[in-house]
Design an enzyme around this catalytic site. Structure first.
Site, short mmCIF file in Angstrom:
data_model
loop_
_atom_site.label_atom_id
_atom_site.label_comp_id
_atom_site.label_asym_id
_atom_site.label_seq_id
_atom_site.Cartn_x
_atom_site.Cartn_y
_atom_site.Cartn_z
N ILE A 8 0.83 -1.22 0.00
CA ILE A 8 0.00 0.00 0.00
C ILE A 8 0.86 1.27 0.00
O ILE A 8 0.41 2.32 -0.45
CB ILE A 8 -0.99 0.00 1.20
CG1 ILE A 8 -2.08 1.07 0.99
CG2 ILE A 8 -0.27 0.22 2.54
CD1 ILE A 8 -3.26 0.96 1.93
N THR A 9 2.11 1.16 0.48
CA THR A 9 2.96 2.36 0.52
C THR A 9 3.67 2.63 -0.82
O THR A 9 4.38 3.61 -0.95
CB THR A 9 4.04 2.23 1.63
OG1 THR A 9 4.76 1.00 1.39
CG2 THR A 9 3.43 2.19 3.01
N ASP A 61 4.93 -8.55 6.62
CA ASP A 61 5.94 -8.64 5.56
C ASP A 61 5.57 -9.85 4.72
O ASP A 61 5.09 -10.87 5.26
CB ASP A 61 7.33 -8.84 6.20
CG ASP A 61 8.44 -8.62 5.18
OD1 ASP A 61 9.18 -7.63 5.32
OD2 ASP A 61 8.56 -9.42 4.22
N SER A 128 3.59 -9.08 -14.34
CA SER A 128 4.34 -8.02 -15.02
C SER A 128 4.74 -8.39 -16.44
O SER A 128 5.06 -9.55 -16.73
CB SER A 128 5.61 -7.73 -14.20
OG SER A 128 6.52 -6.99 -14.96
N GLU A 130 7.47 -7.83 -17.61
CA GLU A 130 8.85 -8.33 -17.56
C GLU A 130 8.91 -9.85 -17.76
O GLU A 130 9.93 -10.38 -18.16
CB GLU A 130 9.49 -7.98 -16.20
CG GLU A 130 9.98 -6.57 -16.10
CD GLU A 130 11.15 -6.25 -17.03
OE1 GLU A 130 12.20 -6.89 -16.90
OE2 GLU A 130 11.00 -5.37 -17.88
N TYR A 152 13.84 -10.91 -10.80
CA TYR A 152 12.53 -10.29 -10.58
C TYR A 152 11.48 -10.95 -11.47
O TYR A 152 10.40 -11.36 -11.00
CB TYR A 152 12.61 -8.78 -10.89
CG TYR A 152 11.25 -8.12 -10.99
CD1 TYR A 152 10.54 -7.76 -9.84
CD2 TYR A 152 10.66 -7.86 -12.23
CE1 TYR A 152 9.28 -7.17 -9.92
CE2 TYR A 152 9.41 -7.27 -12.33
CZ TYR A 152 8.72 -6.93 -11.17
OH TYR A 152 7.47 -6.35 -11.26
#
Ligand code: NAP
Ligand code: F7E
Length: 342
Positions: A8-9, A61, A128, A130, A152
Site C-alpha cells: 500500500i505504501t 511482511d 508483469s 517483464e 525479478y
C-alpha cells in the site's frame, strides 16, 4: 466491501487505495517496519481516512507467512490485492534471493490462506510484462510465451503460475493482471522515467547539472498508474476470474522519453544526459509492447492518459518539487546529493 492491499505504501498502493476509499471500501494496508517513516505516498489518505477507521494499517511482511495468514484470517476481506514486491529489476540482480523470497512466498501464503477460509475471497496478483522478456517488433498478449530475463521476472512468473494453479485447482477467484510499465509523479525515483523527470525539474531550477543513464535504446509501453489501478479494480469486479494484459499499445525508447521531458522546459536532452555503463543490466529487456485488446473487449478498460500527457504530468510535478528544494538549498537547509545517487 473490505479490501486488503499488500504494497500500500508503493506507487500503485496509493492510486488503488484512493480509488477503493472513494468507493467506500474499508481498506486495510500491509506496511513493513522501516527505520524511517515510509508512508509518505499515502500520508494524504492517512489524514483523511485513518481517523474514521475506513483506512487501517498493519505491520507485516510478505516473507512472514504466519503474520500474513493471521492478518487475513482476522480481517476476512472480500478482496486481496497483492501489490508488494522488490520491484526494481536492476536491484533484483544484486539481491536475487530477497527478490525471489518476496516475489514468491507471499503469493502462495495468501492463496493457501484463502483456500483454507470459508469465505470466497477474491485475489489479485500483480503480474508483469517483464515475464515476457520481449523482442523488437513483437506485440504481447495473454497467450505470449514467457521468457524471464531477471530474478525479478522469474519470481513474477512463479507467482503468475501459482495464481492460475489455485484458480484452476480450487475454484478460487484469482486473477493475474499482466501490467506493462506504468508511471506517475509517485513513481520510485530510481526507475528511468522518474529519474528523468526529477532531473528535468532540478535542471530547470538550476540545482542539478546532468543526469546519467544506461541503455537509451530500450523501449517500453508506458502508461499512467492511475489508469492501471482502475484496471486492477475492474478485474476483480468481473463475473469470472482470468488473466488480462493492461498496456497502451504504444512503445517509446528511453531516448524518446528524455527528449519529450526536456522539451517541456525548452531544453535539448542531449546537452544534459550522460551515458554510464553502471546503469546497464547483466541481461536486458530491450523492447516491450503490449496488446490490450482482450481487456478492452471483455472489461471495457482503456488507458485514458497519452504518452505526452504522462511525461508532462510527471515533469510539471517535479518542477514544483525542485522549486521547494531550491528554497531549502538557498537557506542552507538541504545539501543536494542527487548527482551522486542513481
Ligand atoms: P513499488 O512502488 O516499488 O511498491 C512496492 C511496494 O511493496 C511498497 O509498498 C513496498 O514497501 C512493498 N514491499 C516491498 N517488499 C516488501 C515485503 N517484503 N513485504 C511487504 N511489502 C513489501 O511498486 P509499484 O510500482 O507500486 O508496483 C506494484 C506491484 O506491481 C509490484 O508487485 C510490481 O512488481 C508490480 N508491477 C509494477 C509495474 C510498474 O510499471 N509499476 C508493472 C508491472 C508490475 P516499502 O514502501 O516499505 O518499500
Ligand atoms: O527501466 C533502462 C533500463 O527500471 C526501464 C518495474 O516497475 O516495469 C519496471 O521495470 C528501461 C530498462 O523499469 C536507466 O535498462 C536506462 O530497459 O524504469 P525501469 P523496468 O526495468 O522496465 C516493469 C513492468 C516491472 O514490472 C518492474 O517492477 O530503462 N534504463 N537507463 C534505465 N533504468 C533505470 N532504472 N535507470 C537508468 O539509469
Amino acid at each position: 466491501m473490505k479490501a486488503l492491499i499488500t504494497g500500500i505504501t508503493g506507487q500503485d498502493g496509493f492510486y488503488l487505495s484512493k480509488l477503493l476509499l472513494e468507493r467506500n471500501y474499508e481498506v486495510h494496508g500491509l506496511i513493513r517496519r522501516s527505520s524511517n517513516i515510509n508512508t509518505n505516498r499515502i500520508d494524504p489518505l492517512i489524514s483523511e481516512y485513518l481517523p474514521s477507521g475506513q483506512l487501517n494499517l498493519h505491520y507485516s511482511d510478505l516473507t512472514d507467512s504466519s503474520s500474513l495468514t493471521n492478518l487475513i484470517n482476522k480481517l476476512l476481506p472480500d478482496e486481496v490485492y497483492n501489490l508488494a514486491a522488490q520491484s526494481h529489476v536492476a536491484v533484483s540482480f544484486k539481491n536475487p534471493i530477497y527478490t525471489t523470497q518476496t516475489g514468491t512466498i507471499g503469493t502462495v501464503t495468501i492463496l493457501e490462506t484463502i483456500r483454507n477460509t470459508e469465505k470466497n475471497i477474491k485475489f489479485y496478483q500483480a503480474s508483469s510484462s517483464e515475464m515476457f522478456g520481449g523482442v523488437t517488433g513483437e506485440s504481447l498478449n495473454e497467450d505470449s510465451t514467457f521468457y524471464p530475463k531477471s530474478p525479478y521476472a522469474a519470481a513474477k512468473v512463479f507467482s503468475h503460475n501459482v495464481t492460475k494453479i489455485y484458480r484452476e485447482s480450487y475454484d478460487i477467484f484469482a486473477v493475474n493482471g499482466i501490467l506493462f510499465n506504468h508511471e506517475s509523479p509517485l513513481r520510485g525515483e530510481t526507475f528511468v522515467t522518474r529519474k528523468i523527470s526529477r532531473a528535468v525539474g532540478r535542471i530547470y531550477q538550476n540545482i542539478q547539472k546532468k543526469v546519467t543513464l544506461g541503455n537509451l535504446d530500450a523501449s517500453r509501453d508506458w502508461g499512467f498508474a492511475g489508469d492501471y489501478t482502475y484496471g486492477m479494480y475492474k478485474m476483480l469486479q468481473h463475473t469470472k476470474p482470468d488473466d488480462w494484459v493492461l498496456a497502451t499499445g504504444e512503445t517509446h525508447t528511453v531516448k524518446e522519453f528524455a527528449d519529450e521531458a526536456f522539451k517541456i522546459v525548452g531544453l535539448n536532452w542531449e546537452d544534459y544526459v550522460e551515458y554510464s555503463e553502471k546503469h546497464e543490466r547483466p541481461n536486458e529487456v530491450h523492447h516491450l509492447l503490449g496488446d490490450p485488446s482482450k481487456v478492452k473487449k471483455e472489461l471495457g478498460w482503456e488507458p485514458k492518459t497519452s504518452f505526452k500527457d504522462l511525461v508532462k504530468m510527471m515533469v510539471e510535478e517535479d518542477i514544483k518539487l525542485a522549486e521547494k528544494e531550491k528554497v531549502l538549498i538557498d537557506n542552507n537547509l538541504l545539501k543536494p546529493s542527487w548527482e551522486h545517487s542513481n
